[in-house]
Scaffold this motif. Structure first.
Motif, PDB file in Angstrom:
ATOM      1  N   ALA A  87     -18.264   2.558  50.224  1.00  0.00           N
ATOM      2  CA  ALA A  87     -17.959   3.167  51.522  1.00  0.00           C
ATOM      3  C   ALA A  87     -17.364   4.563  51.417  1.00  0.00           C
ATOM      4  N   VAL A  88     -16.555   4.794  50.399  1.00  0.00           N
ATOM      5  CA  VAL A  88     -15.851   6.072  50.295  1.00  0.00           C
ATOM      6  C   VAL A  88     -16.442   6.976  49.221  1.00  0.00           C
ATOM      7  N   PHE A  89     -16.760   6.391  48.065  1.00  0.00           N
ATOM      8  CA  PHE A  89     -17.209   7.211  46.938  1.00  0.00           C
ATOM      9  C   PHE A  89     -18.727   7.190  46.742  1.00  0.00           C
ATOM     10  N   ASN A  90     -19.440   6.504  47.650  1.00  0.00           N
ATOM     11  CA  ASN A  90     -20.904   6.435  47.608  1.00  0.00           C
ATOM     12  C   ASN A  90     -21.440   5.952  46.257  1.00  0.00           C
ATOM     13  N   LEU A  91     -20.738   5.013  45.651  1.00  0.00           N
ATOM     14  CA  LEU A  91     -21.143   4.510  44.345  1.00  0.00           C
ATOM     15  C   LEU A  91     -22.274   3.498  44.464  1.00  0.00           C
ATOM     16  N   PRO A  92     -23.214   3.554  43.542  1.00  0.00           N
ATOM     17  CA  PRO A  92     -24.237   2.504  43.473  1.00  0.00           C
ATOM     18  C   PRO A  92     -23.686   1.344  42.651  1.00  0.00           C
ATOM     19  N   HIS A  93     -24.418   0.246  42.607  1.00  0.00           N
ATOM     20  CA  HIS A  93     -24.043  -0.836  41.697  1.00  0.00           C
ATOM     21  C   HIS A  93     -24.212  -0.331  40.266  1.00  0.00           C
ATOM     22  N   ASN A  94     -23.336  -0.818  39.394  1.00  0.00           N
ATOM     23  CA  ASN A  94     -23.374  -0.434  37.988  1.00  0.00           C
ATOM     24  C   ASN A  94     -23.061  -1.686  37.177  1.00  0.00           C
ATOM     25  N   GLU A  95     -24.080  -2.254  36.553  1.00  0.00           N
ATOM     26  CA  GLU A  95     -23.916  -3.518  35.829  1.00  0.00           C
ATOM     27  C   GLU A  95     -22.999  -3.395  34.616  1.00  0.00           C
ATOM     28  N   LYS A  96     -22.702  -2.179  34.179  1.00  0.00           N
ATOM     29  CA  LYS A  96     -21.803  -1.973  33.040  1.00  0.00           C
ATOM     30  C   LYS A  96     -20.341  -1.838  33.475  1.00  0.00           C
ATOM     31  N   CYS A  97     -20.105  -1.762  34.771  1.00  0.00           N
ATOM     32  CA  CYS A  97     -18.745  -1.622  35.299  1.00  0.00           C
ATOM     33  C   CYS A  97     -18.301  -2.954  35.883  1.00  0.00           C
ATOM     34  N   PRO A  98     -17.155  -3.489  35.441  1.00  0.00           N
ATOM     35  CA  PRO A  98     -16.702  -4.782  35.967  1.00  0.00           C
ATOM     36  C   PRO A  98     -16.478  -4.776  37.483  1.00  0.00           C
ATOM     37  N   LEU A  99     -16.082  -3.639  38.049  1.00  0.00           N
ATOM     38  CA  LEU A  99     -15.812  -3.578  39.484  1.00  0.00           C
ATOM     39  C   LEU A  99     -17.069  -3.337  40.314  1.00  0.00           C
ATOM     40  N   MET A 100     -17.989  -2.537  39.821  1.00  0.00           N
ATOM     41  CA  MET A 100     -19.144  -2.135  40.620  1.00  0.00           C
ATOM     42  C   MET A 100     -20.426  -2.893  40.281  1.00  0.00           C
ATOM     43  N   SER A 101     -20.318  -3.958  39.519  1.00  0.00           N
ATOM     44  CA  SER A 101     -21.477  -4.796  39.226  1.00  0.00           C
ATOM     45  C   SER A 101     -21.987  -5.424  40.523  1.00  0.00           C
ATOM     46  N   SER A 102     -23.273  -5.715  40.571  1.00  0.00           N
ATOM     47  CA  SER A 102     -23.860  -6.275  41.789  1.00  0.00           C
ATOM     48  C   SER A 102     -23.523  -7.748  41.996  1.00  0.00           C
ATOM     49  N   THR A 103     -23.037  -8.407  40.956  1.00  0.00           N
ATOM     50  CA  THR A 103     -22.631  -9.809  41.078  1.00  0.00           C
ATOM     51  C   THR A 103     -21.189  -9.963  40.636  1.00  0.00           C
ATOM     52  N   LEU A 104     -20.550 -11.009  41.127  1.00  0.00           N
ATOM     53  CA  LEU A 104     -19.146 -11.253  40.812  1.00  0.00           C
ATOM     54  C   LEU A 104     -19.003 -12.673  40.287  1.00  0.00           C
ATOM     55  N   SER A 105     -18.662 -12.783  39.006  1.00  0.00           N
ATOM     56  CA  SER A 105     -18.382 -14.109  38.464  1.00  0.00           C
ATOM     57  C   SER A 105     -16.875 -14.262  38.250  1.00  0.00           C
ATOM     58  N   THR A 106     -16.276 -13.312  37.558  1.00  0.00           N
ATOM     59  CA  THR A 106     -14.825 -13.311  37.351  1.00  0.00           C
ATOM     60  C   THR A 106     -14.269 -12.003  37.901  1.00  0.00           C
ATOM     61  N   PRO A 107     -13.327 -12.076  38.837  1.00  0.00           N
ATOM     62  CA  PRO A 107     -12.799 -10.834  39.406  1.00  0.00           C
ATOM     63  C   PRO A 107     -11.936 -10.063  38.413  1.00  0.00           C
ATOM     64  N   CYS A 108     -11.864  -8.773  38.618  1.00  0.00           N
ATOM     65  CA  CYS A 108     -10.960  -7.930  37.838  1.00  0.00           C
ATOM     66  C   CYS A 108      -9.523  -8.321  38.154  1.00  0.00           C
TER      67      CYS A 108
END
Length: 122
Positions: A87-108
């Motif tokens: 919403a703010v930083f216009n980031l796409p999903h990034n599967e290498k980033c724990p926060l911006m991955s498109s799926t969530l199994s274990t939260p940061c």
């Protein structure tokens, strides 16, 4: 404002309490020194066909599902900060980033989520 993925709840005392939990996490990020604009927050339920959706973000708006809110605080923080990334930083999903991955199994953890979001804000 609406999104096709989440149907907004009508505002009442219960929805206000849910929304307040999301807003408190936005303030947590601000208190950590992350510069954020005003973010519009809506709470709702996923629409048909989007049942796994936890949140949506774009153009300084975030929508969070009741399901995400009813999970743990770390889980909700992860979803809220992820949607702030969109919403703010216009980031796409990034599967290498724990926060911006498109799926969530274990939260940061709180510390991880704050550090990652701060890095994106700079």
């Amino acid at each position: 404002m609406n999104t096709k993925y989440i149907k907004n709840f009508k505002m009442n005392d219960e929805v206000y309490k849910l929304r307040r939990q999301v807003i408190n996490l936005i303030y947590q990020a601000k208190d950590f020194g992350i510069n954020l604009p005003r973010i519009n927050v809506r709470v709702g339920e996923p629409t048909k066909g989007n049942e796994k959706t936890l949140g949506v973000g774009g153009q300084k708006w975030i929508w969070i599902t009741e399901r995400a809110i009813n999970k743990s605080t770390d889980y909700l923080r992860h979803v809220v900060f992820h949607e702030i990334g969109h919403a703010v930083f216009n980031l796409p999903h990034n599967e290498k980033c724990p926060l911006m991955s498109s799926t969530l199994s274990t939260p940061c953890t709180k510390e991880q989520a704050l550090r990652i979001l701060k890095r994106y804000s700079n």
